[in-house]
Motif scaffolding. Structure first.
Motif, mmCIF file in Angstrom:
data_model
loop_
_atom_site.group_PDB
_atom_site.id
_atom_site.type_symbol
_atom_site.label_atom_id
_atom_site.label_comp_id
_atom_site.label_asym_id
_atom_site.label_seq_id
_atom_site.Cartn_x
_atom_site.Cartn_y
_atom_site.Cartn_z
ATOM 1 N N TYR A 133 13.841 -25.342 32.762
ATOM 2 C CA TYR A 133 12.727 -25.857 31.965
ATOM 3 C C TYR A 133 11.905 -26.946 32.638
ATOM 4 O O TYR A 133 10.751 -27.167 32.267
ATOM 5 N N ASN A 134 12.454 -27.637 33.619
ATOM 6 C CA ASN A 134 11.721 -28.719 34.277
ATOM 7 C C ASN A 134 10.849 -28.155 35.395
ATOM 8 O O ASN A 134 11.077 -28.381 36.581
ATOM 9 N N ASN A 135 9.836 -27.407 35.002
ATOM 10 C CA ASN A 135 8.897 -26.817 35.961
ATOM 11 C C ASN A 135 7.531 -26.660 35.285
ATOM 12 O O ASN A 135 7.426 -26.804 34.063
ATOM 13 N N PRO A 136 6.484 -26.387 36.049
ATOM 14 C CA PRO A 136 5.132 -26.378 35.482
ATOM 15 C C PRO A 136 4.929 -25.432 34.293
ATOM 16 O O PRO A 136 4.029 -25.673 33.479
ATOM 17 N N LYS A 137 5.724 -24.386 34.167
ATOM 18 C CA LYS A 137 5.582 -23.488 33.012
ATOM 19 C C LYS A 137 5.814 -24.230 31.699
ATOM 20 O O LYS A 137 5.256 -23.868 30.662
ATOM 21 N N PHE A 138 6.658 -25.269 31.755
ATOM 22 C CA PHE A 138 6.965 -26.062 30.565
ATOM 23 C C PHE A 138 5.697 -26.710 29.998
ATOM 24 O O PHE A 138 5.551 -26.867 28.779
ATOM 25 N N ILE A 139 4.771 -27.066 30.887
ATOM 26 C CA ILE A 139 3.567 -27.783 30.482
ATOM 27 C C ILE A 139 2.704 -26.950 29.541
ATOM 28 O O ILE A 139 2.048 -27.483 28.645
ATOM 29 N N GLU A 140 2.717 -25.625 29.730
ATOM 30 C CA GLU A 140 1.810 -24.735 29.009
ATOM 31 C C GLU A 140 1.930 -24.852 27.494
ATOM 32 O O GLU A 140 0.940 -24.675 26.777
ATOM 33 N N SER A 141 3.126 -25.153 26.991
ATOM 34 C CA SER A 141 3.327 -25.196 25.543
ATOM 35 C C SER A 141 3.753 -26.575 25.056
ATOM 36 O O SER A 141 4.193 -26.721 23.913
ATOM 37 N N ASP A 142 3.597 -27.591 25.906
ATOM 38 C CA ASP A 142 4.089 -28.924 25.571
ATOM 39 C C ASP A 142 2.941 -29.931 25.525
ATOM 40 O O ASP A 142 1.975 -29.805 26.291
ATOM 41 N N PRO A 143 3.030 -30.942 24.660
ATOM 42 C CA PRO A 143 1.968 -31.965 24.588
ATOM 43 C C PRO A 143 1.734 -32.715 25.893
ATOM 44 O O PRO A 143 0.667 -33.325 26.061
ATOM 45 N N ILE A 144 2.666 -32.663 26.833
ATOM 46 C CA ILE A 144 2.454 -33.349 28.122
ATOM 47 C C ILE A 144 1.246 -32.768 28.861
ATOM 48 O O ILE A 144 0.734 -33.392 29.793
ATOM 49 N N GLN A 145 0.771 -31.597 28.415
ATOM 50 C CA GLN A 145 -0.415 -31.019 29.043
ATOM 51 C C GLN A 145 -1.644 -31.913 28.870
ATOM 52 O O GLN A 145 -2.572 -31.853 29.688
#
Length: 254
Positions: A17-29
């Motif tokens: 989970y600690n990879n750029p794909k995680f950003i797509e659905s997370d508020p960290i985007q």
């Protein structure tokens, strides 16, 4: 007690989970929309502040916040006029409304003008290994200018035994290294070793099922119990296990 098999399982989930794909659905985007340090940390702070409820709603409303700040949050914070502040009228995310949003902008201006910014204001200064007192002191600074009492609930206080999930998540964003492209690692005066795994319903339930956590309440005492366990696994970067616990809870319904 965490055995070797469980540690290997959690480490695998961190990698998953600690990879750029995680950003797509997370508020960290949202802070990832910016490149300037102050824009990243202000966008991150405002986003983390409203990070409760459905994730897509959080993302949508955080984007609205950035649009209202002319997609230049630091410039807006420092240079806004009362007329520009009035543009924030009618913003609402659950219990966070225009009164809160307008005050947050004023308080952030005070922090950048008089306290050397968010990074400095959240520093650990008591030589401890955790952010309990730092977050408490940050809240005092945040509300040192005139404010309505209703707004104080939007900044938590570990000295009142709050798990402070949103601020701990924000600290992870700012402090953890950016080797995987998810977190930012822009707060060089902080140490990832002192970070806490953000504790919410998802991570708490998974932690209990894995016997990483025994305390039933999601409060600061539970945060510190998880600290003790996770720092044995990685004393330099314990909050990386947020990706494992959160991913298992949200994406896998573990």
């Amino acid at each position: 007690m965490i055995n070797k098999e469980l540690q290997e399982f959690l480490d695998e989930k961190v990698i998953q989970y600690n990879n750029p794909k995680f950003i797509e659905s997370d508020p960290i985007q949202i802070p990832h929309l910016f490149s300037k340090k102050e824009d990243i940390e202000i966008a991150g702070f405002l986003t983390a502040t409203i990070a409760w409820g459905k994730r897509q709603m959080i993302i949508n409303n955080s984007n609205k916040m950035m649009e209202l700040l002319d997609n230049s949050p630091h410039d807006f914070v420092i240079n806004h006029t009362e007329k520009e502040l009035s543009k924030l009228t009618n913003f609402v995310h659950r219990t966070f409304n225009e009164i809160d949003f307008q005050f947050f902008i004023k308080s952030l201006k005070n922090i950048y003008k008089n306290h050397n910014g968010l990074e400095n204001t959240l520093l650990i200064t008591d030589k401890s290994d955790n952010y309990k007192t730092a977050i408490h002191n940050f809240k005092k600074v945040f509300f040192e200018i005139p404010h309505q009492s209703r707004t104080t609930k939007h900044v938590s206080d570990p000295l009142k035994n709050s798990a402070s999930k949103r601020i701990n998540m924000y600290l992870r964003w700012m402090v953890r290294d950016n080797k995987t492209g998810v977190d930012f690692g822009i707060w060089k005066n902080h140490s990832a070793a002192n970070l806490h795994c953000p504790l919410d319903v998802h991570s708490g339930n998974v932690a209990r099922k894995l016997n990483v956590l025994t305390r039933k309440q999601n409060d600061w005492k539970a945060v510190r119990e998880m600290d003790a366990a996770l720092r044995k696994l990685d004393k330099k970067d314990p909050s990386k296990y947020d990706f494992a616990l959160f991913g298992l809870g949200v994406f896998e319904q573990f």
